[in-house]
Design a protein around this motif. Structure first.
Motif, PDB file in Angstrom:
ATOM      1  N   PHE A   3       0.830  -1.203   0.000  1.00 57.68           N
ATOM      2  CA  PHE A   3       0.000   0.000   0.000  1.00 57.68           C
ATOM      3  C   PHE A   3       0.863   1.250   0.000  1.00 57.68           C
ATOM      4  O   PHE A   3       0.598   2.217  -0.700  1.00 57.68           O
ATOM      5  CB  PHE A   3      -0.904  -0.018   1.228  1.00 57.68           C
ATOM      6  N   MET A   7       0.953   4.186  -2.756  1.00 59.27           N
ATOM      7  CA  MET A   7       0.739   5.596  -2.357  1.00 59.27           C
ATOM      8  C   MET A   7       1.846   6.488  -2.894  1.00 59.27           C
ATOM      9  O   MET A   7       1.608   7.541  -3.462  1.00 59.27           O
ATOM     10  CB  MET A   7       0.728   5.709  -0.827  1.00 59.27           C
ATOM     11  N   LEU A  11       1.410   9.529  -5.519  1.00 58.79           N
ATOM     12  CA  LEU A  11       1.736  10.896  -5.131  1.00 58.79           C
ATOM     13  C   LEU A  11       2.773  11.498  -6.053  1.00 58.79           C
ATOM     14  O   LEU A  11       2.704  12.662  -6.426  1.00 58.79           O
ATOM     15  CB  LEU A  11       2.241  10.922  -3.682  1.00 58.79           C
ATOM     16  N   LEU A  14       1.065  12.499  -9.191  1.00 55.55           N
ATOM     17  CA  LEU A  14       0.281  13.718  -8.990  1.00 55.55           C
ATOM     18  C   LEU A  14       1.153  14.963  -8.993  1.00 55.55           C
ATOM     19  O   LEU A  14       0.729  16.037  -9.390  1.00 55.55           O
ATOM     20  CB  LEU A  14      -0.461  13.641  -7.645  1.00 55.55           C
ATOM     21  N   SER A  15       2.396  14.823  -8.544  1.00 56.89           N
ATOM     22  CA  SER A  15       3.242  16.009  -8.427  1.00 56.89           C
ATOM     23  C   SER A  15       3.839  16.440  -9.757  1.00 56.89           C
ATOM     24  O   SER A  15       4.438  17.487  -9.861  1.00 56.89           O
ATOM     25  CB  SER A  15       4.360  15.752  -7.417  1.00 56.89           C
ATOM     26  N   LYS A  17       3.742  18.077 -13.351  1.00 64.12           N
ATOM     27  CA  LYS A  17       2.876  19.041 -14.032  1.00 64.12           C
ATOM     28  C   LYS A  17       3.506  19.471 -15.345  1.00 64.12           C
ATOM     29  O   LYS A  17       4.722  19.577 -15.479  1.00 64.12           O
ATOM     30  CB  LYS A  17       2.648  20.270 -13.147  1.00 64.12           C
TER      31      LYS A  17
ATOM     32  N   PHE B 513      -5.938   6.516   8.393  1.00 62.63           N
ATOM     33  CA  PHE B 513      -5.752   7.158   7.094  1.00 62.63           C
ATOM     34  C   PHE B 513      -6.755   8.296   6.977  1.00 62.63           C
ATOM     35  O   PHE B 513      -7.916   8.144   7.352  1.00 62.63           O
ATOM     36  CB  PHE B 513      -5.976   6.140   5.972  1.00 62.63           C
ATOM     37  N   SER B 548      -3.424  14.809   3.029  1.00 59.52           N
ATOM     38  CA  SER B 548      -3.661  13.411   3.349  1.00 59.52           C
ATOM     39  C   SER B 548      -2.535  12.876   4.235  1.00 59.52           C
ATOM     40  O   SER B 548      -1.399  13.352   4.144  1.00 59.52           O
ATOM     41  CB  SER B 548      -3.730  12.604   2.053  1.00 59.52           C
ATOM     42  N   PHE B 550      -1.244   9.029   6.482  1.00 59.95           N
ATOM     43  CA  PHE B 550      -1.530   7.764   7.138  1.00 59.95           C
ATOM     44  C   PHE B 550      -0.499   7.548   8.232  1.00 59.95           C
ATOM     45  O   PHE B 550       0.641   8.011   8.145  1.00 59.95           O
ATOM     46  CB  PHE B 550      -1.592   6.593   6.153  1.00 59.95           C
ATOM     47  N   LEU B 561       3.152   8.961   7.012  1.00 58.22           N
ATOM     48  CA  LEU B 561       3.444   9.683   5.781  1.00 58.22           C
ATOM     49  C   LEU B 561       2.400  10.775   5.612  1.00 58.22           C
ATOM     50  O   LEU B 561       1.219  10.558   5.884  1.00 58.22           O
ATOM     51  CB  LEU B 561       3.410   8.714   4.599  1.00 58.22           C
ATOM     52  N   TYR B 563       0.937  13.914   2.994  1.00 62.58           N
ATOM     53  CA  TYR B 563       0.940  14.409   1.621  1.00 62.58           C
ATOM     54  C   TYR B 563       0.165  15.719   1.563  1.00 62.58           C
ATOM     55  O   TYR B 563      -0.924  15.846   2.121  1.00 62.58           O
ATOM     56  CB  TYR B 563       0.279  13.381   0.697  1.00 62.58           C
ATOM     57  N   TYR B 565      -0.997  18.719  -1.325  1.00 62.68           N
ATOM     58  CA  TYR B 565      -1.040  19.223  -2.700  1.00 62.68           C
ATOM     59  C   TYR B 565      -1.667  20.612  -2.671  1.00 62.68           C
ATOM     60  O   TYR B 565      -2.740  20.816  -2.094  1.00 62.68           O
ATOM     61  CB  TYR B 565      -1.874  18.293  -3.596  1.00 62.68           C
ATOM     62  N   PRO B 583       1.334  24.373  -9.400  1.00 63.82           N
ATOM     63  CA  PRO B 583       0.937  23.484  -8.299  1.00 63.82           C
ATOM     64  C   PRO B 583       2.158  22.744  -7.758  1.00 63.82           C
ATOM     65  O   PRO B 583       3.146  22.567  -8.475  1.00 63.82           O
ATOM     66  CB  PRO B 583      -0.015  22.491  -8.968  1.00 63.82           C
ATOM     67  N   SER B 585       3.401  19.460  -4.834  1.00 62.40           N
ATOM     68  CA  SER B 585       3.062  18.404  -3.871  1.00 62.40           C
ATOM     69  C   SER B 585       4.238  18.197  -2.939  1.00 62.40           C
ATOM     70  O   SER B 585       5.387  18.220  -3.384  1.00 62.40           O
ATOM     71  CB  SER B 585       2.811  17.086  -4.596  1.00 62.40           C
ATOM     72  N   VAL B 587       5.680  15.638   0.235  1.00 63.59           N
ATOM     73  CA  VAL B 587       5.494  14.406   1.000  1.00 63.59           C
ATOM     74  C   VAL B 587       6.497  14.398   2.149  1.00 63.59           C
ATOM     75  O   VAL B 587       7.684  14.673   1.945  1.00 63.59           O
ATOM     76  CB  VAL B 587       5.716  13.164   0.107  1.00 63.59           C
ATOM     77  N   LEU B 611      10.163  14.917   0.932  1.00 64.25           N
ATOM     78  CA  LEU B 611      10.861  13.685   0.553  1.00 64.25           C
ATOM     79  C   LEU B 611      11.330  13.687  -0.898  1.00 64.25           C
ATOM     80  O   LEU B 611      12.424  13.218  -1.220  1.00 64.25           O
ATOM     81  CB  LEU B 611       9.900  12.498   0.789  1.00 64.25           C
ATOM     82  N   PHE B 612      10.518  14.221  -1.797  1.00 56.62           N
ATOM     83  CA  PHE B 612      10.862  14.158  -3.222  1.00 56.62           C
ATOM     84  C   PHE B 612      11.577  15.410  -3.720  1.00 56.62           C
ATOM     85  O   PHE B 612      11.624  15.666  -4.917  1.00 56.62           O
ATOM     86  CB  PHE B 612       9.597  13.893  -4.046  1.00 56.62           C
TER      87      PHE B 612
END
Lengths: 361, 642
Positions: A3, A7, A11, A14-15, A17, B513, B548, B550, B561, B563, B565, B583, B585, B587, B611-612
């Protein structure tokens, strides 16, 4: 665990663009066309340049379009064309951008991050030769920076008065109005452009902010005068606003018009010259007047009234008068175009906070 | 290095206070028997509210409450960079249109109207609640978007708790927090203090420079400390005295904007002290409280290049009294009054400003089986001008089995002009009218699964519609000179939707969650100075946000984690595409290892933010950090007093 992986993948998708950009390039050095300087909102890095061709067709954000979306910077103060290069002073980004005047592609960025901070408050540029330019800098102690356009570097710094603003050149003399910046000054410095030395300093009147050269090679200086805001909402002029003429043969003030008396609540901001250097345009509050350079007295009737302009320009190409309006600094400004006698032709939407239009020669 | 040593010394000299919070614990429960709900809470109780639990604060508490608010509530934080000012707004309104209350006192800046949320550490309150449809009838001026209620609620029992928390974060960010909580059934004392130093010299890609070079954020150091102390004393069985103080000092260097090649020589010092005394008495069928508070704020802005030295001093005395009577047939009536004195000493105002204002309040609550009717009215009394009575109405329904609860509300709203708007010279406009408007809101909360200790599902939805008239905007009046004017009408509507899912396997394993989607449509209805802007989106307000998280909890570790956006935003009223913010995001990931002992527990936490490595801007041209890390060490000792 599965899971979590799902996720993370979702994500990261989604990021992502899609990039958007308009890279249409133009030729921006057409004679008679104009470059409009849009300051942008202080602190928002949204200064921009608009191009208006001789037919009145506008192209906005030409620097961003020519440079893959790169931002020009914060508080775009001025643009000056020197040969095929354009010098853009970006005040609150502490930098001078050099662009190709035809394409607006960036060539170099001039900055001084040393202790001398010679780009800490850049205002206006003036071409001395095709390879040399002056740039005014400083909000208290002021300097004129000498730029080598071959190497795009500052090669010398000339001390002038406080808060140096616009410059004009006649022969080998460069006239620099010292506005006081965040303080008060009332002088014009004269620099020998060959030696880069100040040869004399002339008292003109409080807060000299703008100057133009007329057809007789004399220099007209707009002195805004000091204002007192302590009785706000009443604004009180502590010293008169004046239009003074420097006779370049003697480098002395030989003509002085009082635009606003001390004690008045009016204000002056704008100065431009048109009709091939024979007519001066200036504003008093929301009225624009025209003055023949040979006139012995000020005109009683404005040619334009009812609009408060942030900048004023006159086209040498068709004698139009352009009023630049910044309704606020969070939305687009407008160029209002008038005939030489003050009849409104049209208005053109430009970038945020337009402060001047510079016509290509 | 010296600072690092200091933090280590503090870590090991003191014994800990801040206990590793039990997972999913909500805010500390209020013993209803004694403590009377304040007016602000009582008349907001049936609305659709958000609460930040102690677990969320625990993992987003390194700097201020801003991170927790940003990640777990619909709040939008406008951040001027790590360590810098962070203002707060809700539902597309401006950042001076959302109020923050600390123990019933409005603590927004008197001069600017905004609240710098970076000045509120997580230990300033034990409970953080967002009231979205906050009516002016209950909360007074300045709640168009809603209100953030920060409260310190005592729990009376025999105990002594001592704890220390140490955070080590990237960019030389060190924070030491010490807490003490001691008391018995009659008296309770709690104290929490921290000291923090931040170098904040993080690297970022400067997109406002050609070729977007990787550069270091310079001149961004911050040093701050705060202390929050509260004493609660019960007299007999029906009287309670609360005394509290929150004092903070922050010294912050202000970095240059992105794109700038100059070295910034700007800094800002803040010092703030807030105190209150509250006395409550409960009778057989009535309750009464009186509360007196004092807020002192000092701010110094210094720019050595431009020779600006601007100190601001403000004082606020906020006083409130409320009487509540419980009648037969489930009818409750409230009557109360407020009286505030506001004083500002700012050089640009020329004169010392003193403003007195008062208000009378009345409220009623009627419960008919599963339906609660709630009405309130307030009359503001102000020398500067008349403000019509403000009304708030709410009807809510809760079915007996707890599957459905729903409510509809109407709230009048107004906002008085800030002191800068009124008195700043030049430009200040004493003739400004208050902003005014209303909000209508409908909420539906579903709990489709029968209440079970092992599994919970909550689906919450809110739709809202607001109008704000007479928005105050600083506009050029003569060339180069600005003045505030009532020139804009704005409209805000949207949807907030949230799904929360909790699974408890056994006593030590749990999974939670949550996903929260917010749609906001905030536009200019009318701009009197520029009609071409009508219909445009309000700048910096995203239409879409998703939040979001969890969390999995085990006996020996927690892992989670988060998230976030944030959708595309325009940065100007013209909605110019070239200047819009893309936009982004974010994490964050954290893991914490726990050890529970007889009279103590300890925790080692590790958190990765961003994180990213996302490049993003909260506000145009203000740098934000890339991936960064945080380590938390906790030691908590707890003992029951005999």
């Amino acid at each position: 665990m599965k899971f979590t992986v799902v996720m993370l993948v979702c994500l990261s998708v989604l990021s992502c663009k899609k990039e958007e950009s308009d890279n249409t390039l133009g030729t921006y050095a057409e004679t008679g066309a104009a470059i409009v300087v849009n300051e942008g909102n202080y602190g928002s890095s949204n200064g921009s340049v608009s191009y208006i061709d001789r037919n009145g067709v506008v192209s906005n954000y030409i620097y961003e379009n020519a440079n893959a979306g790169s931002s020009l910077g914060d508080v775009l103060q001025s643009y000056t064309k020197v040969g095929n290069k354009g010098i853009i002073c970006v005040n609150n980004s502490f930098k001078i951008e050099i662009v190709d005047a035809r394409t607006f592609k960036r060539i170099a960025t001039i900055v001084d991050t040393t202790a001398t901070q010679n780009t800490s408050y850049v205002r206006y540029a003036l071409g001395i030769t095709e390879t040399k330019a002056y740039v005014t800098n400083g909000n208290y102690a002021g300097e004129v920076e000498v730029i080598d356009l071959n190497t795009n570097t500052i090669i010398k710094s000339i001390n002038v008065g406080k808060g140096p603003e616009q410059m004009a050149m006649n022969g080998n003399n460069v006239y620099v109005c010292n506005s006081g910046g965040f303080d008060v000054d009332s002088t014009v410095s004269i620099i020998n452009a060959s030696t880069d030395l100040v040869t004399s300093t002339i008292n003109v009147g409080d807060i000299p902010t703008k100057l133009v050269k007329d057809a007789q090679n004399n220099i007209w200086v707009l002195c805004a005068g000091q204002s007192d805001y302590s009785n706000w909402p009443t604004i009180n002029k502590l010293s008169p606003a004046q239009l003074v003429r420097i006779n370049t043969a003697t480098n002395t003030v030989d003509k002085r018009f009082t635009l606003i008396d001390a004690g008045s609540a009016s204000y002056v901001v704008n100065l431009a010259i048109g009709d091939n250097g024979r007519t001066i345009y200036y504003s008093v509050s929301n009225r624009i007047y025209s003055l023949d350079i040979t006139a012995g007295s000020l005109p009683a009737t404005p040619i334009i009234s009812g609009r408060d302009f942030y900048g004023l320009a006159a086209s040498p190409y068709n004698n139009q008068i352009w009023g630049l309006q910044a309704p606020n600094f969070t939305s687009s400004g407008y160029v209002f175009r008038y005939t030489a006698n003050g009849t409104l032709i049209d208005s053109i939407q430009v970038g945020i906070g337009p402060n001047n239009a510079i016509f290509n020669k | 290095m010296k600072k690092l040593k200091l933090h280590f010394i503090l870590l090991f000299v003191f014994v800990q206070i801040e206990f590793a919070s039990p997972i999913f614990a909500d805010t500390i429960p209020i013993p209803e028997v004694l403590i009377q709900s304040s007016r602000e809470n009582f008349y907001s109780a049936s609305n659709y509210n958000y609460k930040i639990d102690s677990f969320q604060l625990h993992y987003y508490g390194q700097n201020s409450i801003a991170d927790a608010l940003q990640n777990f509530t619909p709040v939008q934080i406008n951040s001027y960079g790590v360590g810098g000012i962070a203002t707060i707004s809700l539902r597309g309104t401006a950042d001076d249109q959302t109020s923050v209350f600390w123990n019933g006192m409005r603590i927004n800046s008197l001069t600017l109207g905004t609240m710098d949320i970076s000045l509120i550490p997580v230990n300033a309150a034990t409970s953080i609640q967002i009231v979205t449809d906050a009516s002016s009838a209950v909360l007074g001026s300045g709640n168009f978007g809603g209100a953030v209620l920060l409260n310190n609620t005592p729990v009376f029992n025999k105990k002594i708790e001592v704890g220390i928390r140490q955070d080590f974060s990237s960019f030389k960010n060190f924070r030491t927090n010490l807490s003490v909580n001691v008391g018995n059934e009659k008296i309770q004392f709690s104290s929490s203090s921290f000291y923090q130093t931040m170098k904040n010299n993080f690297p970022f890609y400067d997109k406002y420079k050609f070729d977007h070079p990787l550069v270091l954020n310079e001149n961004n150091e911050t040093k701050q400390w705060a202390t929050v102390n509260q004493l609660n004393v019960k007299f007999k069985k029906n009287q309670l005295l609360d005394i509290g103080n929150f004092t903070l000092q922050k010294n912050h260097n202000i970095p240059a904007n992105m794109g700038s090649y100059g070295k910034s020589n700007k800094f800002q010092d803040d010092f703030s002290s807030k105190s209150f005394v509250k006395y409550q008495k409960i009778f057989t069928q009535s309750q009464f409280y009186i509360r007196s508070g004092y807020v002192y704020d000092y701010m110094l802005y210094h720019d050595s290049i431009n020779k600006i030295y601007a100190p601001y001093y403000t004082h606020q005395s906020q006083n409130s009294a409320n009487y509540r009577h419980f009648f037969k047939h489930q009818i409750v009536l409230d009557a109360g009054m407020d009286y505030n004195v506001e004083i500002a000493k700012v050089e640009e105002y020329k004169n010392k400003i003193i403003r007195h204002r008062g208000a009378a309040f009345a409220g009623a609550k009627y419960t008919l089986k599963n339906i609660v009717f709630n009405a309130s009215v307030r009359q503001e009394i102000l020398k500067a001008g008349y403000i019509r009575p403000q009304f708030g109405l709410n009807i809510s329904f809760n079915d007996k089995k707890g599957f459905v609860s729903t409510s509809i509300s109407y709230a009048d709203k107004f906002r008085l002009a800030d002191f800068n708007d009124l008195y700043w010279q030049p430009g200040g406009n004493k003739n400004l009218k208050p902003e005014n408007g209303f909000t209508v809101e409908y909420n539906l909360i579903l709990k489709p699964i029968k209440k079970s200790a092992r599994y919970q599902l909550i689906i919450s939805n809110a739709v809202y519609y607001s109008i704000i008239n007479n928005n105050i905007v600083w506009s050029p009046i003569v060339s180069g000179l600005y003045s505030p004017q009532n020139i804009k009408k704005t409209r805000h509507y949207g949807l907030e939707s949230k799904i929360e899912n909790t699974i408890l396997w056994n006593k030590t394993n749990a999974f939670k969650f949550s996903i929260n989607y917010n749609y906001n449509h905030s536009t200019i209805v009318n701009d009197e100075t520029n009609r071409s802007l009508n219909g445009n989106f309000i700048r910096y307000k995203p239409q879409h946000t998703i939040k979001s998280y969890f969390i999995f909890e085990d006996k020996y570790f927690n892992i989670g984690l988060n998230y976030l956006y944030v959708g595309q935003r325009f940065t100007d009223d013209e909605n110019i595409k070239v200047f819009q913010l893309k936009p982004y995001s974010l994490v964050d990931l954290f893991i914490a290892f726990k050890g529970n002992f007889k009279k103590a527990n300890a925790e080692f936490g590790f958190k990765i933010n961003n994180l990213f490595n996302t490049k993003y801007e909260s506000l145009r041209s203000y740098a934000q950090p890339l991936r960064n890390y945080n380590i938390t060490l906790l030691i908590n000792c707890k003992s029951k007093l005999k």
